[in-house]
Write a protein that holds these residues in place. Structure first.
Motif, PDB file in Angstrom:
ATOM      1  N   GLU A   1       1.369  -6.365  11.327  1.00  0.00           N
ATOM      2  CA  GLU A   1       0.946  -4.993  11.298  1.00  0.00           C
ATOM      3  C   GLU A   1       2.033  -4.011  12.200  1.00  0.00           C
ATOM      4  O   GLU A   1       2.317  -2.804  12.028  1.00  0.00           O
ATOM      5  N   ASN A   2       2.698  -4.712  12.975  1.00  0.00           N
ATOM      6  CA  ASN A   2       3.743  -4.209  13.792  1.00  0.00           C
ATOM      7  C   ASN A   2       5.123  -4.333  13.164  1.00  0.00           C
ATOM      8  O   ASN A   2       6.277  -3.723  14.000  1.00  0.00           O
ATOM      9  N   VAL A   3       5.448  -5.152  12.501  1.00  0.00           N
ATOM     10  CA  VAL A   3       6.762  -5.363  11.799  1.00  0.00           C
ATOM     11  C   VAL A   3       7.243  -4.138  11.152  1.00  0.00           C
ATOM     12  O   VAL A   3       6.479  -3.453  10.313  1.00  0.00           O
TER      13      VAL A   3
ATOM     14  N   ARG B   1       2.166  -2.440   7.899  1.00  0.00           N
ATOM     15  CA  ARG B   1       1.494  -1.197   8.218  1.00  0.00           C
ATOM     16  C   ARG B   1       2.482  -0.324   8.816  1.00  0.00           C
ATOM     17  O   ARG B   1       2.188   0.860   9.393  1.00  0.00           O
ATOM     18  N   LYS B   2       3.736  -0.625   8.867  1.00  0.00           N
ATOM     19  CA  LYS B   2       4.944   0.214   9.483  1.00  0.00           C
ATOM     20  C   LYS B   2       6.137   0.333   8.516  1.00  0.00           C
ATOM     21  O   LYS B   2       6.637  -0.856   8.425  1.00  0.00           O
ATOM     22  N   LEU B   3       6.126   1.341   8.008  1.00  0.00           N
ATOM     23  CA  LEU B   3       7.174   1.815   6.668  1.00  0.00           C
ATOM     24  C   LEU B   3       8.108   2.913   7.268  1.00  0.00           C
ATOM     25  O   LEU B   3       7.472   4.311   7.506  1.00  0.00           O
TER      26      LEU B   3
ATOM     27  N   ASP C   1       1.278  11.293   1.392  1.00  0.00           N
ATOM     28  CA  ASP C   1       0.220  10.643   0.587  1.00  0.00           C
ATOM     29  C   ASP C   1       0.286   9.346   0.894  1.00  0.00           C
ATOM     30  O   ASP C   1      -1.056   9.005   0.638  1.00  0.00           O
ATOM     31  N   LEU C   2       1.099   8.619   1.295  1.00  0.00           N
ATOM     32  CA  LEU C   2       0.765   7.051   1.553  1.00  0.00           C
ATOM     33  C   LEU C   2      -0.057   7.085   2.566  1.00  0.00           C
ATOM     34  O   LEU C   2      -1.202   6.064   2.701  1.00  0.00           O
ATOM     35  N   HIS C   3       0.178   7.983   3.722  1.00  0.00           N
ATOM     36  CA  HIS C   3      -0.973   7.638   4.880  1.00  0.00           C
ATOM     37  C   HIS C   3      -2.469   8.378   4.748  1.00  0.00           C
ATOM     38  O   HIS C   3      -3.165   7.576   5.141  1.00  0.00           O
ATOM     39  N   ILE C   4      -2.519   9.214   3.739  1.00  0.00           N
ATOM     40  CA  ILE C   4      -3.900   9.720   3.246  1.00  0.00           C
ATOM     41  C   ILE C   4      -4.364   8.751   2.196  1.00  0.00           C
ATOM     42  O   ILE C   4      -5.582   8.361   2.439  1.00  0.00           O
TER      43      ILE C   4
ATOM     44  N   SER D   1      -5.164   4.888   5.306  1.00  0.00           N
ATOM     45  CA  SER D   1      -5.147   5.431   6.992  1.00  0.00           C
ATOM     46  C   SER D   1      -4.736   4.701   8.043  1.00  0.00           C
ATOM     47  O   SER D   1      -4.187   5.153   9.085  1.00  0.00           O
ATOM     48  N   ASP D   2      -4.358   3.274   7.647  1.00  0.00           N
ATOM     49  CA  ASP D   2      -3.913   2.568   8.825  1.00  0.00           C
ATOM     50  C   ASP D   2      -2.464   2.249   8.431  1.00  0.00           C
ATOM     51  O   ASP D   2      -1.760   1.429   9.018  1.00  0.00           O
ATOM     52  N   LEU D   3      -1.973   2.833   7.717  1.00  0.00           N
ATOM     53  CA  LEU D   3      -0.425   2.702   6.956  1.00  0.00           C
ATOM     54  C   LEU D   3       0.410   3.706   7.957  1.00  0.00           C
ATOM     55  O   LEU D   3       0.147   4.945   7.763  1.00  0.00           O
ATOM     56  N   MET D   4       1.390   3.382   8.718  1.00  0.00           N
ATOM     57  CA  MET D   4       1.987   4.356   9.750  1.00  0.00           C
ATOM     58  C   MET D   4       3.508   4.532   8.543  1.00  0.00           C
ATOM     59  O   MET D   4       4.021   3.593   8.586  1.00  0.00           O
TER      60      MET D   4
END
Length: 270
Positions: free
Chosen positions: A26-28, A115-117, A136-139, A142-145
């Motif tokens: 999730e933090n990579v 989860r981090k892009l 749009d991706l974050h909407i 919701s857990d994608l940063m």
């Protein structure tokens, strides 16, 4: 295949089993470079924006502490470059095509557990596309940063190396871009063809500019006959090496920030 990217940081060199077993996924930090194939005057190759993105990112990943997990995706070489399409060799995608590609890259990485892009954009004609897709991706997830960043917006010293006129008006294929390509791809620069050309001045007192707080729409041929908007004649490889070091240092700082980032969570229920 990895170009300027250190092989150990090149995402496509991983196996699916390595990706599946990756700890703290999730933090990579996954970084998607995006550039363009478009004219850059009579002296520079059309790969400039893509080369700068990969060159800066590669140098940053070399410097990044090995304890911070960050990987570079292959560059999206084509971008939204229709402002340059009157000049032969420019390849452009539509806003819709570029948006769809970025969305589907985001979908794929999300399915893999990331989860981090970061969208690392090196072309000045498409930051708004990156910003809209990121939202749009974050909407959607919701857990994608998602971080829609411009390569040149990290802290760096480039303007200190330019003349005041170039720092204010240089926009495309001028001193900074020519210098950094002299550092990255020296054999592809034709300095004997380098010129200086600035856009026509607006009436005195006008608040409107091609770029800035109150911009007007433009195509490159409105501003330049050569495709250069700036002064390429003052570029040097030595200056380009300083720019590369400084911008890549800024990216090391940015990647560290992203690795430590946590999406804000308000107390409101909605």
């Amino acid at each position: 295949m990895h170009n300027f990217i250190p092989p150990s940081r090149f995402f496509p060199y991983l196996t699916w089993t390595e990706i599946e077993a990756m700890p703290d996924k999730e933090n990579v930090v996954i970084i998607q470079p995006a550039g363009a194939i478009e004219q850059h005057g009579p002296h520079l190759p059309i790969i400039v924006d893509s080369a700068i993105g990969m060159g800066v990112l590669g140098k940053a990943l070399e410097k990044l502490d090995a304890s911070i997990p960050a990987y570079a995706m292959p560059s999206l070489y084509y971008g939204k470059s229709n402002e340059h399409w009157h000049f032969p060799g420019t390849i452009t995608l539509s806003t819709e095509t570029l948006s769809a590609m970025l969305m589907e890259v985001g979908d794929s990485l999300y399915r893999s557990g990331f989860r981090k892009l970061v969208f690392m954009n090196s072309h000045g004609g498409q930051p708004q596309v990156m910003q809209m897709v990121a939202r749009d991706l974050h909407i959607k997830y919701s857990d994608l940063m998602v971080f829609p960043l411009f390569t040149w917006r990290v802290p760096h010293i480039t303007k200190e190396l330019l003349t005041p006129k170039e720092a204010q008006l240089g926009m495309h294929a001028g001193d900074a871009e020519t210098s950094i390509i002299l550092a990255l791809l020296p054999d592809q620069v034709k300095m004997e063809r380098a010129i200086a050309e600035y856009p026509p001045e607006q009436p005195e007192g006008s608040l409107l500019t091609p770029e800035g707080k109150l911009p007007f729409a433009w195509a490159t041929r409105d501003l330049s006959k050569s495709g250069v908007i700036g002064d390429a004649t003052t570029a040097t490889r030595e200056k380009g090496l300083q720019i590369l070091e400084s911008v890549s240092d800024g990216w090391v700082m940015a990647i560290k920030d992203i690795y430590a980032f946590r999406q804000p969570q308000s107390d409101r229920e909605c």
